[in-house]
Motif scaffolding. Structure first.
Motif, PDB file in Angstrom:
ATOM      1  N   GLU A   1       1.364  -0.945  -0.072  1.00 30.50           N
ATOM      2  CA  GLU A   1       0.055   0.483   0.147  1.00 30.50           C
ATOM      3  C   GLU A   1       1.007   1.388   0.159  1.00 30.50           C
ATOM      4  N   VAL A   2       0.485   2.044  -0.955  1.00 27.36           N
ATOM      5  CA  VAL A   2       1.346   2.909  -0.979  1.00 27.36           C
ATOM      6  C   VAL A   2       1.463   4.549  -0.185  1.00 27.36           C
ATOM      7  N   ALA A   3       0.550   3.874   0.127  1.00 28.42           N
ATOM      8  CA  ALA A   3       0.150   5.794   1.353  1.00 28.42           C
ATOM      9  C   ALA A   3       0.899   5.683   1.966  1.00 28.42           C
ATOM     10  N   GLY A   4       2.171   5.012   2.611  1.00 30.84           N
ATOM     11  CA  GLY A   4       2.947   5.338   3.800  1.00 30.84           C
ATOM     12  C   GLY A   4       2.730   5.387   4.545  1.00 30.84           C
ATOM     13  N   HIS A   5       3.525   6.660   4.814  1.00 27.30           N
ATOM     14  CA  HIS A   5       3.055   7.152   6.320  1.00 27.30           C
ATOM     15  C   HIS A   5       3.126   8.731   6.196  1.00 27.30           C
ATOM     16  N   ALA A   6       2.475   9.882   6.688  1.00 31.92           N
ATOM     17  CA  ALA A   6       2.918  11.268   6.033  1.00 31.92           C
ATOM     18  C   ALA A   6       2.856  11.745   7.174  1.00 31.92           C
ATOM     19  N   MET A   7       3.970  12.992   7.132  1.00 35.63           N
ATOM     20  CA  MET A   7       3.875  13.741   8.406  1.00 35.63           C
ATOM     21  C   MET A   7       3.711  15.856   7.662  1.00 35.63           C
ATOM     22  N   ALA A   8       3.685  16.185   8.291  1.00 32.58           N
ATOM     23  CA  ALA A   8       3.692  17.227   7.638  1.00 32.58           C
ATOM     24  C   ALA A   8       3.222  18.681   8.384  1.00 32.58           C
ATOM     25  N   ALA A   9       4.517  18.893   9.064  1.00 35.59           N
ATOM     26  CA  ALA A   9       3.922  20.765   9.760  1.00 35.59           C
ATOM     27  C   ALA A   9       3.218  21.120   9.348  1.00 35.59           C
ATOM     28  N   SER A  10       2.872  22.387  10.595  1.00 34.70           N
ATOM     29  CA  SER A  10       1.764  22.833   9.890  1.00 34.70           C
ATOM     30  C   SER A  10       2.723  24.308   9.410  1.00 34.70           C
ATOM     31  N   GLY A  11       3.984  24.927   9.962  1.00 31.76           N
ATOM     32  CA  GLY A  11       4.049  25.776  10.221  1.00 31.76           C
ATOM     33  C   GLY A  11       4.961  26.027   8.684  1.00 31.76           C
ATOM     34  N   SER A  12       5.454  26.896   8.270  1.00 33.49           N
ATOM     35  CA  SER A  12       5.813  27.088   6.593  1.00 33.49           C
ATOM     36  C   SER A  12       6.988  27.619   7.078  1.00 33.49           C
ATOM     37  N   PRO A  13       8.447  27.927   5.763  1.00 37.14           N
ATOM     38  CA  PRO A  13       9.397  28.509   5.923  1.00 37.14           C
ATOM     39  C   PRO A  13       8.726  30.270   5.707  1.00 37.14           C
ATOM     40  N   ALA A  14       9.787  31.441   6.325  1.00 39.52           N
ATOM     41  CA  ALA A  14       9.738  32.185   5.743  1.00 39.52           C
ATOM     42  C   ALA A  14       9.309  32.592   4.557  1.00 39.52           C
TER      43      ALA A  14
ATOM     44  N   GLU B   1      10.918  18.380   5.386  1.00 38.05           N
ATOM     45  CA  GLU B   1      10.988  18.267   4.019  1.00 38.05           C
ATOM     46  C   GLU B   1      11.555  16.868   3.644  1.00 38.05           C
ATOM     47  N   THR B   2      11.176  15.596   3.971  1.00 29.77           N
ATOM     48  CA  THR B   2      12.078  14.665   4.151  1.00 29.77           C
ATOM     49  C   THR B   2      11.111  13.491   3.638  1.00 29.77           C
ATOM     50  N   ILE B   3      11.595  12.708   2.773  1.00 31.69           N
ATOM     51  CA  ILE B   3      10.965  11.509   2.085  1.00 31.69           C
ATOM     52  C   ILE B   3      11.585   9.761   2.869  1.00 31.69           C
ATOM     53  N   TYR B   4      11.756   9.196   3.997  1.00 30.42           N
ATOM     54  CA  TYR B   4      12.092   8.575   4.496  1.00 30.42           C
ATOM     55  C   TYR B   4      11.517   6.929   4.046  1.00 30.42           C
ATOM     56  N   ALA B   5      12.480   6.669   3.108  1.00 31.88           N
ATOM     57  CA  ALA B   5      12.925   5.172   2.815  1.00 31.88           C
ATOM     58  C   ALA B   5      13.588   4.238   2.786  1.00 31.88           C
ATOM     59  N   PRO B   6      13.292   3.844   3.652  1.00 31.16           N
ATOM     60  CA  PRO B   6      14.605   2.816   4.386  1.00 31.16           C
ATOM     61  C   PRO B   6      14.779   1.062   3.302  1.00 31.16           C
ATOM     62  N   THR B   7      16.021   1.554   3.566  1.00 35.83           N
ATOM     63  CA  THR B   7      15.883   0.352   2.475  1.00 35.83           C
ATOM     64  C   THR B   7      15.528  -0.998   2.443  1.00 35.83           C
ATOM     65  N   ASP B   8      15.782  -1.528   4.363  1.00 35.96           N
ATOM     66  CA  ASP B   8      15.385  -2.372   4.599  1.00 35.96           C
ATOM     67  C   ASP B   8      13.428  -3.245   4.158  1.00 35.96           C
TER      68      ASP B   8
ATOM     69  N   THR C   1       5.277   4.120  -4.771  1.00 33.89           N
ATOM     70  CA  THR C   1       5.242   4.798  -3.268  1.00 33.89           C
ATOM     71  C   THR C   1       6.202   5.622  -3.217  1.00 33.89           C
ATOM     72  N   ILE C   2       7.797   5.975  -4.035  1.00 30.39           N
ATOM     73  CA  ILE C   2       7.791   7.518  -3.965  1.00 30.39           C
ATOM     74  C   ILE C   2       7.343   8.655  -4.527  1.00 30.39           C
ATOM     75  N   ALA C   3       6.027   8.629  -5.679  1.00 26.54           N
ATOM     76  CA  ALA C   3       4.912   9.497  -6.115  1.00 26.54           C
ATOM     77  C   ALA C   3       4.321   9.337  -5.022  1.00 26.54           C
ATOM     78  N   HIS C   4       3.927   9.256  -4.070  1.00 30.56           N
ATOM     79  CA  HIS C   4       2.684   9.245  -3.489  1.00 30.56           C
ATOM     80  C   HIS C   4       2.909   9.598  -2.396  1.00 30.56           C
ATOM     81  N   GLU C   5       4.245   9.523  -1.844  1.00 32.85           N
ATOM     82  CA  GLU C   5       5.067  10.516  -0.710  1.00 32.85           C
ATOM     83  C   GLU C   5       4.826  11.653  -1.353  1.00 32.85           C
ATOM     84  N   TYR C   6       5.632  11.739  -2.390  1.00 29.79           N
ATOM     85  CA  TYR C   6       5.926  13.080  -3.253  1.00 29.79           C
ATOM     86  C   TYR C   6       4.805  13.916  -3.134  1.00 29.79           C
ATOM     87  N   GLY C   7       3.275  13.409  -3.388  1.00 27.38           N
ATOM     88  CA  GLY C   7       2.303  14.110  -3.572  1.00 27.38           C
ATOM     89  C   GLY C   7       1.479  14.376  -1.962  1.00 27.38           C
ATOM     90  N   HIS C   8       1.923  13.711  -0.918  1.00 26.89           N
ATOM     91  CA  HIS C   8       2.295  14.144   0.452  1.00 26.89           C
ATOM     92  C   HIS C   8       3.281  15.169   0.707  1.00 26.89           C
TER      93      HIS C   8
END
Length: 301
Positions: A48-61, A163-170, A186-193
């Motif tokens: 399931e390519v949804a993986g796990h998404a975490m996104a901070a609400s604050g934005s850079p300047a 702003e990192t996609i974590y895709a552990p090798t194992d 998988t990576i295209a989905h995570e980039y979607g987040h």
């Protein structure tokens, strides 16, 4: 067989067995935690390519974003306007897949650049940021989004705090082996987040959550709209990149089909809807095809 965008699709394969801790149903609780302005979407199952998404609400300047700024809206977000579209990446010459961690990171890094190129005109048209995403093939104990999920909770995940996609090798090799289409999906989905984060959609979605954990049906419905949109965004890229560089039309077709490998999930949607939104992106003209926020409930169930 169903025909979408001129491509034939096979019947859905048998459901993939869950990889869950005791007492958890397949894909069942994607934990959405809003803690100190961090939205965490936790939970994925094998394939399931949804993986796990975490996104901070604050934005850079604003100066860091070159006068572009996220718009904290879901269905009304400028990214989802009908005149917004992706472009074929100028170059997308992916290296060979390998079981070596550094080579795998190189593959993901080049792919992430292809994704950035493709999304550039869409985010520019919307007046929203397009910062590069970082890639990690190692699992940190903690990150800007807090503690990392367990191997049973995710195959890959996105953290908006750094702003990192974590895709552990194992994890990735255990799930996808050297199946290029599955790595692409998988990576295209995570980039979607990441796109949801950049545009402000993810922040707006977090504001719709009523509690730190998606225990209520209402909160789970928000999570499903997030995850199904990420499938659609991933497939939008696959459509734009198909036939360019290293991504053949056949490989892109296989990657889109991979979005339908998971079983029904309370927080990622039914198998049919997971694939349906991917197909909508693959055959759509732009992000407007991915407006899960305006869709009736049966399409995001």
């Amino acid at each position: 067989m169903t025909d979408v965008g001129g491509s034939s699709w096979p019947q859905l394969p048998p459901p993939v067995p869950p990889r869950r801790g005791p007492g958890r149903a397949l894909g069942a609780v994607t934990a959405v935690a809003v803690v100190a302005s961090t939205l965490a979407l936790m939970g994925a199952v094998p394939h399931e390519v949804a993986g796990h998404a975490m996104a901070a609400s604050g934005s850079p300047a604003l100066s860091d974003r070159q006068a572009a700024r996220p718009v904290r809206k879901t269905s009304g977000n400028p990214l989802l306007a009908k005149d917004v579209s992706l472009a074929a990446p100028e170059s997308c010459d992916l290296p060979e897949l390998s079981r070596d961690g550094e080579q795998l990171k190189k593959f993901y890094t080049v792919l992430a650049d292809c994704l950035k190129q493709s999304w550039q005109p869409a985010l520019e048209k919307a007046g929203e940021p397009n910062l590069p995403v970082k890639i990690s093939v190692t699992l940190p104990k903690t990150s800007a989004c807090g503690n990392a999920p367990s191997r049973d909770q995710a195959v890959a995940y996105y953290c908006g705090g750094d702003e990192t996609i974590y895709a552990p090798t194992d994890w990735m090799l255990s799930d996808a082996g050297l199946n290029r289409a599955r790595h692409l999906a998988t990576i295209a989905h995570e980039y979607g987040h990441h796109v949801q984060r950049e545009s402000g959609i993810l922040d707006a979605a977090s504001a719709e959550m009523s509690s730190p954990e998606p225990a209520s049906d209402k909160d789970k419905a928000v999570v499903r709209r997030i995850e199904l949109q990420a499938n659609c965004f991933g497939a939008l890229f696959l459509a734009a990149a198909a036939g360019h560089g290293s991504i053949s039309r056949a490989t892109a077709n296989a990657a889109v089909a991979d979005y339908g490998r998971a079983d029904d999930s309370g927080d990622h949607g039914t198998r049919e809807n997971q694939l349906a939104w991917a197909k909508a992106g693959y055959s759509g003209a732009g992000p407007a095809a991915c407006d899960t926020w305006s869709a009736p409930s049966d399409q995001v169930s």
